[in-house]
Design a protein around this motif. Structure first.
Motif, PDB file in Angstrom:
ATOM      1  N   PHE A 542      47.593  33.908  37.667  1.00  0.00           N
ATOM      2  CA  PHE A 542      46.898  34.539  39.041  1.00  0.00           C
ATOM      3  C   PHE A 542      45.340  33.953  39.226  1.00  0.00           C
ATOM      4  CE2 PHE A 542      44.466  37.570  41.287  1.00  0.00           C
ATOM      5  CZ  PHE A 542      45.139  37.164  42.481  1.00  0.00           C
ATOM      6  N   ASP A 543      44.692  33.893  37.954  1.00  0.00           N
ATOM      7  CA  ASP A 543      43.251  33.208  37.987  1.00  0.00           C
ATOM      8  C   ASP A 543      43.243  31.885  38.749  1.00  0.00           C
ATOM      9  OD1 ASP A 543      42.265  35.716  36.696  1.00  0.00           O
ATOM     10  OD2 ASP A 543      42.292  34.647  34.933  1.00  0.00           O
ATOM     11  N   THR A 544      44.222  31.142  38.146  1.00  0.00           N
ATOM     12  CA  THR A 544      44.120  29.640  38.841  1.00  0.00           C
ATOM     13  C   THR A 544      44.817  29.870  40.325  1.00  0.00           C
ATOM     14  OG1 THR A 544      44.605  28.542  36.594  1.00  0.00           O
ATOM     15  CG2 THR A 544      45.291  27.419  38.426  1.00  0.00           C
ATOM     16  N   ILE A 545      45.948  30.501  40.469  1.00  0.00           N
ATOM     17  CA  ILE A 545      46.217  30.934  41.834  1.00  0.00           C
ATOM     18  C   ILE A 545      45.263  31.138  42.722  1.00  0.00           C
ATOM     19  CG2 ILE A 545      47.797  32.264  43.354  1.00  0.00           C
ATOM     20  CD1 ILE A 545      49.736  32.296  41.072  1.00  0.00           C
ATOM     21  N   ALA A 546      44.400  32.163  42.361  1.00  0.00           N
ATOM     22  CA  ALA A 546      43.237  32.990  42.964  1.00  0.00           C
ATOM     23  C   ALA A 546      42.423  31.549  43.375  1.00  0.00           C
ATOM     24  CB  ALA A 546      42.670  33.770  42.473  1.00  0.00           C
ATOM     25  N   SER A 547      42.008  30.615  42.411  1.00  0.00           N
ATOM     26  CA  SER A 547      41.152  29.780  42.650  1.00  0.00           C
ATOM     27  C   SER A 547      41.692  28.712  43.600  1.00  0.00           C
ATOM     28  CB  SER A 547      40.948  28.896  41.090  1.00  0.00           C
ATOM     29  OG  SER A 547      39.989  27.868  41.348  1.00  0.00           O
ATOM     30  N   ARG A 548      43.083  28.369  43.329  1.00  0.00           N
ATOM     31  CA  ARG A 548      43.356  27.387  44.374  1.00  0.00           C
ATOM     32  C   ARG A 548      43.451  27.802  45.829  1.00  0.00           C
ATOM     33  NH1 ARG A 548      47.400  23.611  43.039  1.00  0.00           N
ATOM     34  NH2 ARG A 548      47.548  23.391  45.524  1.00  0.00           N
TER      35      ARG A 548
END
Length: 633
Positions: A542-548
């Motif tokens: 989710f951290d990477t999803i949120a960043s994207r």
């Protein structure tokens, strides 16, 4: 290979030069409105920043690093990337060239996985990276620095789980815990090697990935680097065949498509001096066909090679060994597919923007030519007329000017509505709502450690994103329609030749979000139960999803802001042009009325202006043709 990239780079530079020449000529002629200026800037930026990325994906011991050495670095006469038995690449490693950096290796510590930030979030945080110099004059020193990507740490089970790198519920988990009770993990989360190699200087970016387990545990690979790579080489080994994990990674994270190639490495393990070359070739073809069947591919999309023998052949200038390694067939397929595809994408985008720019400039030149023609007609009609007629024409132009000024007051009312709608747009597209949505998901994850709670939080998150994009598109459509009405009104009332306002679409960002959601569902959507460690991994994803998502919305905000600034540009350019023409018409007739200038001199001056405009039109048309030819070359 170098020649292919050099030709692509030369094509890009030729197009860039032609585009800059066109821009300078258009600006010199005063034929660049706000919308065209924005498009030109984006075209120039797209060409200047263009890179070609190639990702290498494989389980460890498939010869992935050796293949990179053989394809790209054989001219150095030695291995650049560490290669050998076991795992030599422990973290995702990018090889590129950034002119603003010295030769160096930038390393992101593994401890950063404990925080709610993706690798992308850290890219611009200089203090987060460990930077080591790269002595490109000394091969041994360079190799030693690059070996950093293979270094490991031994950490507690608790720390490994906190980083999302240990799953206590995995049946194989006890096997990775040493006698000391510690778990071996990579020392680094990500590595960027800035290396002034000729291919990298041409804009090539090489991504070397760790083993296949990293595809599932490092979100940056799964969500960013592999999906966005222009080419992906999926490496298998002839001595191990296709494993279940190979098939899962191929189906879930790569898949058949443009620029997706399968490499069957280590065919030298099938070479047998006791069998003839024909028998060996038949055996290789059978394995090639078997791999293709398992991955649902045409056998021609599977490339048998021996990376190790190819590297030896290149270094020792052994043409026979190099040919036997079959590497050149793979290299040809890679660059024959990669470069034309990238060139086509860039060219198509440039032609689309160029057509819009040319259309806007044709509208401007048409309006300007019409204004000059009207002035010439008025001046010709003054020949032989008395002062009373001239005074009457001055009054008529003054009335026309007042009517036009009255229309401008109505435009101000439209501007206030435009401002209100623009503000409303950011209630659904602005970064504040993105931040609130991310905070809401993180809070929901903290409240519920069960699968159903986490899945509901993610489902609602993607639903809210879709709803916000829907509301934003409705608002941009409302703005476009309102401006269209105003454009048509001005065109009808004052005879202005106006192209309709530049449209705006969020479809690109909607597709980006849909791609992210699809990857998430592949990773977690089919699970019926999440273990504690999988919950941690889901949070990391989710951290990477949120960043994207944050990056997509940031770009959407930038695009929307630019669009809002220029949507009135064609109308404002025509208004300014029309006002200037009225002013010139009035001044010319005034001077004739006051006998301060010759009528014939004024006619000659306007004839010259019209001729200059025709020359500008012809020059821009020629430069546009040159640019199109450069793009098509």
């Amino acid at each position: 290979m170098v020649r292919d990239l050099e030709q692509y780079s030369a094509w890009r530079q030729d197009v860039l030069a032609a585009l800059q020449a066109y821009q300078q000529a258009a600006q010199g002629a005063g034929l660049v409105d706000g919308a065209s200026a924005l498009r030109l800037a984006r075209c120039l930026s797209r060409l200047a920043d263009d890179r070609l990325s190639v990702a290498f994906v494989a389980e460890f011991s498939r010869g992935k690093s050796e293949l990179i050495n053989a394809i790209f670095f054989a001219d150095y006469g030695q291995r650049i990337l560490p290669s050998g038995a076991g795992r030599t690449t422990m973290c995702p490693t990018e090889l590129l060239y950034h002119a603003a950096w010295p030769p160096c290796i930038r390393l992101l510590p593994i401890e950063t996985r404990a925080h709610n930030l993706s690798t992308s979030d850290y890219r611009d945080m200089e203090s987060a990276w460990t930077v080591l110099p790269l002595n490109i004059e000394a091969g041994g020193d360079m190799q030693e620095a690059i070996r950093q990507v293979s270094l490991t740490l031994r950490v507690s089970v608790e720390d490994a789980a906190r980083y999302g790198l240990y799953d206590a519920d995995d049946a194989d988990a006890p096997a990775i815990v040493g006698e000391d009770g510690l778990v071996e993990i990579s020392m680094w989360r990500h590595a960027i090697i800035n290396f002034p190699h000729p291919l990298l200087k041409q804009g090539l970016v090489i991504l070397d990935t760790p083993g296949l387990n990293a595809i599932g545990t490092e979100p940056e690979l799964t969500l960013n680097l592999i999906p966005n790579a222009h080419a992906v080489l999926f490496i298998l080994a002839a001595d191990t065949g296709v494993t279940r994990s190979d098939i899962e990674v191929w189906r879930n994270h790569i898949g058949a498509g443009p620029g997706r190639l399968v490499v069957l490495n280590k065919i030298d393990s099938m070479w047998d001096e006791l069998r003839g070359d024909a028998q060996v070739a038949e055996a290789i073809e059978r394995q090639q066909a078997s791999v293709a069947q398992l991955l649902t591919l045409d056998p021609g999309q599977v490339f048998p090679v021996s990376a190790q023998k190819a590297l030896v052949g290149k270094i020792n200038h052994d043409a026979a060994l190099l040919e036997k390694s079959r590497l050149q067939t793979l290299e040809t397929a890679l660059f024959d597919e990669l470069i034309p595809a990238r060139k086509q994408i860039i060219g198509r985008q440039l032609v689309f923007d160029l057509d819009a720019i040319v259309a806007a400039q044709q509208t401007q030149t048409t309006a300007r030519a019409r204004g000059i023609a009207e002035q010439l007609h008025e001046l010709h009609s003054l020949r032989g007329k008395n002062q009373g007629v001239i005074a009457h024409m001055m009054r008529r132009i003054d009335i026309e000017k007042k009517e036009f000024d009255s229309s401008l007051f109505k435009l101000q009312a439209t501007r206030s509505v435009f401002t209100r709608l623009s503000t409303e747009l950011y209630t659904s597209l602005g970064m504040e709502i993105v931040r609130d949505d991310i905070d809401a998901v993180r809070a929901a994850m903290q409240r519920s450690r069960f699968f159903t709670g986490l899945r509901d939080a993610m489902r609602q998150y993607f639903e809210r994103i879709g709803q916000n994009l829907d509301r934003s598109e409705r608002k941009t459509a409302e703005i476009t329609e309102m401006m269209g009405v105003m454009y048509r009104k001005f065109a009808a009332e004052h005879g202005l030749a106006l192209a309709m306002p530049m449209p705006f679409s969020l479809q690109r960002y909607r597709e980006e979000i849909e791609t992210i959601e699809a990857i998430y569902h592949k990773q977690f959507g089919t699970a019926t139960l999440l273990t504690t460690s999988r919950v941690v991994l889901m949070e990391k994803f989710f951290d990477t999803i949120a960043s994207r998502v944050r990056r997509s919305f940031t770009q959407a905000n930038d695009d929307a802001s630019a669009w809002l600034k220029v949507i009135m540009a064609p109308l404002e350019a025509q208004i300014a042009e029309y006002k200037e023409q009225l002013k010139l018409r009035f001044a010319s007739i005034q001077r004739i009325h006051d006998a301060t200038g010759s009528l014939e001199q004024k006619i000659a001056a306007f004839d010259a202006n019209l001729a200059a405009l025709e020359r500008d039109k012809a020059q821009l048309a020629q430069l546009a043709d040159t640019l199109r030819a450069a793009i098509a070359a």
